[in-house]
Design a protein around this motif. Structure first.
Motif, PDB file in Angstrom:
ATOM      1  N   SER A   1      43.516  29.593 -12.322  1.00 33.53           N
ATOM      2  CA  SER A   1      42.655  30.245 -11.331  1.00 33.53           C
ATOM      3  C   SER A   1      43.277  30.147  -9.936  1.00 33.53           C
ATOM      4  N   PRO A   2      43.149  31.197  -9.142  1.00 33.54           N
ATOM      5  CA  PRO A   2      43.655  31.117  -7.756  1.00 33.54           C
ATOM      6  C   PRO A   2      42.910  30.063  -6.925  1.00 33.54           C
ATOM      7  N   TRP A   3      41.793  29.569  -7.463  1.00 30.58           N
ATOM      8  CA  TRP A   3      41.028  28.547  -6.737  1.00 30.58           C
ATOM      9  C   TRP A   3      41.911  27.352  -6.377  1.00 30.58           C
ATOM     10  N   TRP A   4      42.707  26.883  -7.346  1.00 31.26           N
ATOM     11  CA  TRP A   4      43.552  25.713  -7.088  1.00 31.26           C
ATOM     12  C   TRP A   4      44.613  26.015  -6.027  1.00 31.26           C
ATOM     13  N   VAL A   5      45.089  27.253  -6.015  1.00 33.67           N
ATOM     14  CA  VAL A   5      46.078  27.636  -4.993  1.00 33.67           C
ATOM     15  C   VAL A   5      45.412  27.550  -3.618  1.00 33.67           C
ATOM     16  N   GLY A   6      44.210  28.126  -3.525  1.00 32.85           N
ATOM     17  CA  GLY A   6      43.493  28.115  -2.247  1.00 32.85           C
ATOM     18  C   GLY A   6      43.213  26.700  -1.773  1.00 32.85           C
ATOM     19  N   VAL A   7      42.738  25.853  -2.702  1.00 28.30           N
ATOM     20  CA  VAL A   7      42.426  24.460  -2.335  1.00 28.30           C
ATOM     21  C   VAL A   7      43.697  23.750  -1.860  1.00 28.30           C
ATOM     22  N   THR A   8      44.792  23.953  -2.591  1.00 26.92           N
ATOM     23  CA  THR A   8      46.042  23.249  -2.249  1.00 26.92           C
ATOM     24  C   THR A   8      46.570  23.707  -0.897  1.00 26.92           C
ATOM     25  N   VAL A   9      46.508  25.010  -0.640  1.00 27.38           N
ATOM     26  CA  VAL A   9      47.041  25.514   0.635  1.00 27.38           C
ATOM     27  C   VAL A   9      46.122  25.139   1.792  1.00 27.38           C
ATOM     28  N   PHE A  10      44.842  25.497   1.656  1.00 25.34           N
ATOM     29  CA  PHE A  10      43.915  25.309   2.785  1.00 25.34           C
ATOM     30  C   PHE A  10      43.619  23.830   3.031  1.00 25.34           C
ATOM     31  N   TRP A  11      43.171  23.155   1.968  1.00 24.30           N
ATOM     32  CA  TRP A  11      42.689  21.787   2.164  1.00 24.30           C
ATOM     33  C   TRP A  11      43.815  20.760   2.026  1.00 24.30           C
ATOM     34  N   GLY A  12      44.589  20.905   0.962  1.00 27.51           N
ATOM     35  CA  GLY A  12      45.673  19.943   0.750  1.00 27.51           C
ATOM     36  C   GLY A  12      46.759  20.062   1.807  1.00 27.51           C
ATOM     37  N   GLY A  13      47.015  21.297   2.265  1.00 28.03           N
ATOM     38  CA  GLY A  13      48.093  21.505   3.227  1.00 28.03           C
ATOM     39  C   GLY A  13      47.613  21.503   4.674  1.00 28.03           C
ATOM     40  N   PHE A  14      47.029  22.611   5.095  1.00 32.15           N
ATOM     41  CA  PHE A  14      46.716  22.778   6.521  1.00 32.15           C
ATOM     42  C   PHE A  14      45.653  21.785   7.009  1.00 32.15           C
ATOM     43  N   ALA A  15      44.582  21.602   6.210  1.00 30.37           N
ATOM     44  CA  ALA A  15      43.527  20.693   6.675  1.00 30.37           C
ATOM     45  C   ALA A  15      44.052  19.263   6.784  1.00 30.37           C
ATOM     46  N   ALA A  16      44.976  18.885   5.904  1.00 31.29           N
ATOM     47  CA  ALA A  16      45.535  17.522   5.973  1.00 31.29           C
ATOM     48  C   ALA A  16      46.297  17.328   7.285  1.00 31.29           C
ATOM     49  N   VAL A  17      47.093  18.331   7.664  1.00 29.43           N
ATOM     50  CA  VAL A  17      47.828  18.233   8.934  1.00 29.43           C
ATOM     51  C   VAL A  17      46.837  18.138  10.099  1.00 29.43           C
ATOM     52  N   ILE A  18      45.792  18.969  10.040  1.00 31.81           N
ATOM     53  CA  ILE A  18      44.813  18.986  11.137  1.00 31.81           C
ATOM     54  C   ILE A  18      44.105  17.626  11.239  1.00 31.81           C
ATOM     55  N   CYS A  19      43.681  17.076  10.097  1.00 32.44           N
ATOM     56  CA  CYS A  19      43.011  15.763  10.125  1.00 32.44           C
ATOM     57  C   CYS A  19      43.973  14.696  10.650  1.00 32.44           C
ATOM     58  N   GLY A  20      45.227  14.762  10.222  1.00 29.23           N
ATOM     59  CA  GLY A  20      46.224  13.777  10.662  1.00 29.23           C
ATOM     60  C   GLY A  20      46.452  13.825  12.159  1.00 29.23           C
ATOM     61  N   MET A  21      46.462  15.027  12.718  1.00 34.72           N
ATOM     62  CA  MET A  21      46.688  15.162  14.157  1.00 34.72           C
ATOM     63  C   MET A  21      45.414  14.851  14.945  1.00 34.72           C
TER      64      MET A  21
ATOM     65  N   PRO B   1      53.328  26.620  -4.187  1.00 34.79           N
ATOM     66  CA  PRO B   1      54.029  27.793  -4.726  1.00 34.79           C
ATOM     67  C   PRO B   1      54.055  27.820  -6.256  1.00 34.79           C
ATOM     68  N   LEU B   2      54.150  26.645  -6.880  1.00 37.09           N
ATOM     69  CA  LEU B   2      54.143  26.598  -8.354  1.00 37.09           C
ATOM     70  C   LEU B   2      52.777  27.021  -8.885  1.00 37.09           C
ATOM     71  N   LEU B   3      51.728  26.551  -8.230  1.00 35.55           N
ATOM     72  CA  LEU B   3      50.375  26.952  -8.641  1.00 35.55           C
ATOM     73  C   LEU B   3      50.174  28.459  -8.436  1.00 35.55           C
ATOM     74  N   ALA B   4      50.741  28.966  -7.342  1.00 32.50           N
ATOM     75  CA  ALA B   4      50.622  30.411  -7.077  1.00 32.50           C
ATOM     76  C   ALA B   4      51.332  31.212  -8.161  1.00 32.50           C
ATOM     77  N   LEU B   5      52.455  30.672  -8.652  1.00 27.25           N
ATOM     78  CA  LEU B   5      53.179  31.349  -9.738  1.00 27.25           C
ATOM     79  C   LEU B   5      52.309  31.403 -10.991  1.00 27.25           C
ATOM     80  N   LEU B   6      51.673  30.274 -11.306  1.00 26.36           N
ATOM     81  CA  LEU B   6      50.800  30.228 -12.493  1.00 26.36           C
ATOM     82  C   LEU B   6      49.602  31.151 -12.312  1.00 26.36           C
TER      83      LEU B   6
END
Lengths: 147, 429
Positions: free
Chosen positions: B306-326, B294-299
Motif C-alpha cells: 500500500s502507498p500508505w507505508w510510503v507516505g508514512v515513511t516519507v512524511f513522518w519517518g523522514g521530514f517530521a523526524a528532522v523537524i522534531c529534531g530541530m 524509495p524501496l517501499l515506493a518501488l513495491l
C-alpha cells in the motif's frame, strides 16, 4: 585563493576536538580532566578571537570601509560567547556537572552558528578583498603562539 | 540604509520565525484528529478526500510552516542573505498561510469551488510574497549555501505552481492527465523543495550540532543539482502517461535519494560527541527512512504494498523526524540568543537545557517513535491502530506546542521570573 577561509576554518575545527574532550570528561565524571580540557579550549578560543579582533577585522574594515555590519556583529557575538566562559568555569570548579553540560551545550551551539557565519560569509569576503601578502601575514599570526 | 550581510538588522526578530513555527503544532494536531476520526478509511486510498486533506495539512500546514519559518531564520545565517525589512514587519503572512491551508483542507473534505478558490488565492498570494522577498534576500548571496537555498525555493515555486494547476484541473477549469500531473507535483514537493531544503540545512547543522566532518564539497556541489533531474525526467515522461511518470519518479528516487542519506549517516557515525541526544537520534531515523522510502515506493508502484507505508515513511519517518529534531534545538537556542541580546538586560539568561529540558526533548523523540510504529502497524490492523496513531500524532503536536510554550514563556517572563540567587549562579535546578 582562499587562504583566510581555509586556515581560519581549520582553526574552528580544532576547537571541535576540545568540545568533544570536555563533553566526554563531563560524562565520565572526571572533573580534573574536564577542567584541563576547558582550559585548553578556552585558551584556543581566546587566541582565535584575539587574532580576529586585532588583525583580521581591522584589515577587512580598512579594505572595504565597512566599519559596521559583519565585523561589528562578529565582535558582538565574541562578547556573547565570552560571557559564557566564567559561568562554565565556575560550574566546573564547583563540580556542578549538569550545569556545566547545559552551559557547554549553549556555548557549542552559539559558537558553531557564529563559525558558520564567518565560514560562509565573512571569510570568503576577506579572501576577496585582502591581498595575498596580507592574508599570509594573518594566518601566520593565527598559527604563532597558538595554544 | 540597506543592511549588510551578517548585519544586526539582517537578523530576524525573535517573533518572526516563531509566528511561522507556532502554526506547526495546531496543524499537526489537526492531522492527528483527522486520522482519529477517519480511522481505517484514511489508509484505503491516497485519493479519498480525507487522505488528500491529511496529506496537505501535514505537508503545507505542519512541514511547510516550519520550513518557511526556518528559511526566515537560516537565510541570513547560512548564506549572508539580507531580508528586505518588510519581511520582519508583515506579521500577517503566517496567519494568511495558516488560513489558506485550513481552507484548502476544508475544500478537500467538503468540495466547494468557493473554498478552493479562496484557498488558492491565499496560499498563492502568501507564497508569492514570501518567495519574492526570499529571492531578493538571496540576490547578493554568492556562496554555496545561497545556491542550495535558492534551488530549494525554486523547487517550492515549481511545486506550488503545479499544485495550482491541479486545483484548476479539479475544478474543471483546465483538462490534463491529472494523475501524471500529481506525480510531477509530488516529486517536486519531496525532492527539490523538501529534500533540497533539508540538505541545505543539513550541510550546516549536522557538522555543527553533531561535531562531524563537513559534507564533501564535491558531493554538495553536485547532488543538489542532480536532484533536479527528478522533476525534469518526470515531466518528460508524462507524455507516456501517468504510469510512466510514476515509474520514472520511483526510479529517480532509488538512484538519487540514498546517496544523501548514506552520506549523512556516515558523517553521523563519525560524530565526535560522546553522547547522542534526541536531535542526533531523530536525524538517524530521518536518514534511515530516506533509505527505505524509495524501496517501499518501488513495491507500491508494483501494487505489492500500500502507498500508505510510503507516505508514512516519507512524511513522518523522514521530514517530521528532522523537524522534531530541530525543534528541540533551535527553539531554546533562539530564545537564549535573543534574551542575551536584549537591550539593558540584567543578569545571566537561562541557558538552552533550562529552556528546553532534555526530558522534554526525549519525550518528543519517544513520541515520534511510538507514532511511527502505530502509523506503520495501522496498515496491518487498521481498526483500532489508525485511530490510536491519530491520538499519538495529537500527543506529538501537544508536546511540540508545550516545548514552544516553554520557550516563549521564558522569553516573555525573564528576568521577572528568575530569582536573584539563580541570576548569580546560572546552574539548572
Amino acid at each position: 585563493m582562499s587562504t583566510i577561509t581555509t586556515r581560519f576554518t581549520h582553526d574552528h575545527r580544532r576547537s571541535d576536538e576540545g568540545f568533544a574532550a570536555l563533553e566526554a570528561a563531563l560524562l565520565t565524571g572526571s572533573v580534573d580532566a574536564a577542567l584541563g580540557a576547558w582550559e585548553t579550549l578556552q585558551a584556543e578560543l581566546q587566541h582565535h578571537f584575539l587574532i580576529e579582533e586585532e588583525a583580521l577585522f581591522p584589515a577587512f574594515e580598512a579594505a572595504t570601509g565597512m566599519n559596521g555590519g559583519p565585523t561589528e556583529v562578529m565582535r558582538l557575538e565574541h562578547a556573547q560567547i565570552r560571557e559564557l566562559f566564567a559561568p562554565l568555569a565556575s560550574a566546573l570548579e564547583a563540580k556542578e556537572t549538569e550545569a556545566a553540560r547545559d552551559l557547554l551545550e549553549t556555548l557549542l551551539v552559539m559558537l558553531q552558528q557564529h563559525n558558520m557565519k564567518e565560514e560562509n560569509v565573512l571569510y570568503p569576503m576577506c579572501d576577496q578583498v585582502l591581498g595575498a601578502g596580507q592574508q599570509e601575514a594573518l594566518v601566520q599570526r593565527l598559527a604563532a603562539n597558538s595554544p | 540604509m540597506k543592511a549588510l550581510p551578517l548585519d544586526v538588522k539582517s537578523s530576524p526578530p525573535y517573533t518572526v520565525p516563531l509566528r511561522w513555527f507556532a502554526l506547526a503544532p495546531p496543524m499537526l494536531a489537526l492531522a492527528g484528529l483527522l486520522l482519529f476520526f477517519e480511522g481505517p478509511t484514511a489508509v484505503l486510498s491516497r485519493w479519498t478526500p480525507a487522505a488528500l486533506a491529511l496529506t496537505h495539512v501535514t505537508a503545507l500546514g505542519f512541514m511547510g510552516s516550519v520550513m518557511l519559518g526556518a528559511s526566515v531564520q537560516v537565510l541570513p545565517v547560512l548564506a549572508g542573505a539580507v531580508w528586505p525589512p518588510v519581511m520582519f514587519r508583515w506579521h500577517a503572512l503566517p496567519a494568511l498561510w495558516g488560513a489558506g491551508v485550513s481552507l484548502l483542507v476544508a475544500s478537500f473534505l467538503w468540495p466547494n469551488r468557493t473554498l478552493t478558490v479562496a484557498a488558492a488565492i491565499l496560499l498563492a498570494g502568501t507564497l508569492a510574497v514570501f518567495l519574492s522577498l526570499a529571492f531578493l534576500a538571496l540576490a547578493s548571496a554568492r556562496n554555496p549555501a545561497g545556491g542550495d537555498l535558492r534551488r530549494a525555493l525554486v523547487g517550492f515555486s515549481l511545486t506550488a505552481l503545479l499544485g495550482l494547476g491541479l486545483l484548476a484541473q479539479r475544478e474543471g477549469i483546465w483538462l490534463a492527465d491529472h494523475f501524471a500531473w500529481v506525480s510531477w507535483h509530488v516529486v517536486s514537493a519531496w525532492s527539490v523543495w523538501g529534500l533540497g531544503l533539508v540538505a541545505a540545512i543539513a550541510y550546516a547543522v549536522v557538522p555543527m550540532f553533531q561535531l562531524t566532518p563537513p559534507y564533501p564539497e564535491k558531493f554538495r556541489a553536485r547532488w543538489g543539482r542532480l536532484l533536479w533531474l527528478l522533476p525534469f525526467s518526470v515531466a518528460a515522461a508524462m507524455g507516456w502517461g501517468a504510469r510512466a511518470a510514476e515509474a520514472v519518479a520511483v526510479l529517480g528516487a532509488l538512484i538519487l535519494v540514498p546517496p544523501f542519506a548514506v552520506q549523512t549517516l556516515q558523517l553521523q557515525a563519525r560524530s565526535k560527541r560522546p553522547r547522542h541526544d534526541a536531535t542526533w537520534k531523530l536525524w538517524r531515523v530521518a536518514m534511515g527512512s530516506a533509505l527505505v522510502a524509495p524501496l517501499l515506493a518501488l513495491l507500491a508502484a508494483g501494487d505489492v504494498l500500500s502507498p500508505w507505508w510510503v507516505g508514512v515513511t516519507v512524511f513522518w519517518g523522514g521530514f517530521a523526524a528532522v523537524i522534531c529534531g530541530m525543534w528541540v534545538k533551535i527553539l531554546p537556542f533562539l530564545t537564549w540568543l535573543h534574551l542575551q541580546q536584549r537591550p539593558g538586560r540584567q543578569g545571566f539568561p537561562p541557558t538552552m537545557l533550562r529552556i528546553t529540558p532534555e526530558v522534554q526533548a526525549d519525550r518528543l523523540w519517544q513520541g515520534h517513535g511510538i507514532t511511527t510504529v502505530l502509523l506503520l502497524a495501522g496498515l496491518l490492523l487498521p481498526e483500532p491502530l489508525i485511530r490510536l496513531a491519530g491520538l499519538a500524532v495529537l500527543a506529538c503536536a501537544v508536546q511540540m506546542g508545550y516545548i514552544l510554550w516553554l520557550a516563549v514563556r521564558t522569553y516573555r517572563h525573564w528576568p521577572q521570573t528568575v530569582p536573584p540567587q539563580t541570576e548569580a549562579n546560572p546552574s539548572p535546578r
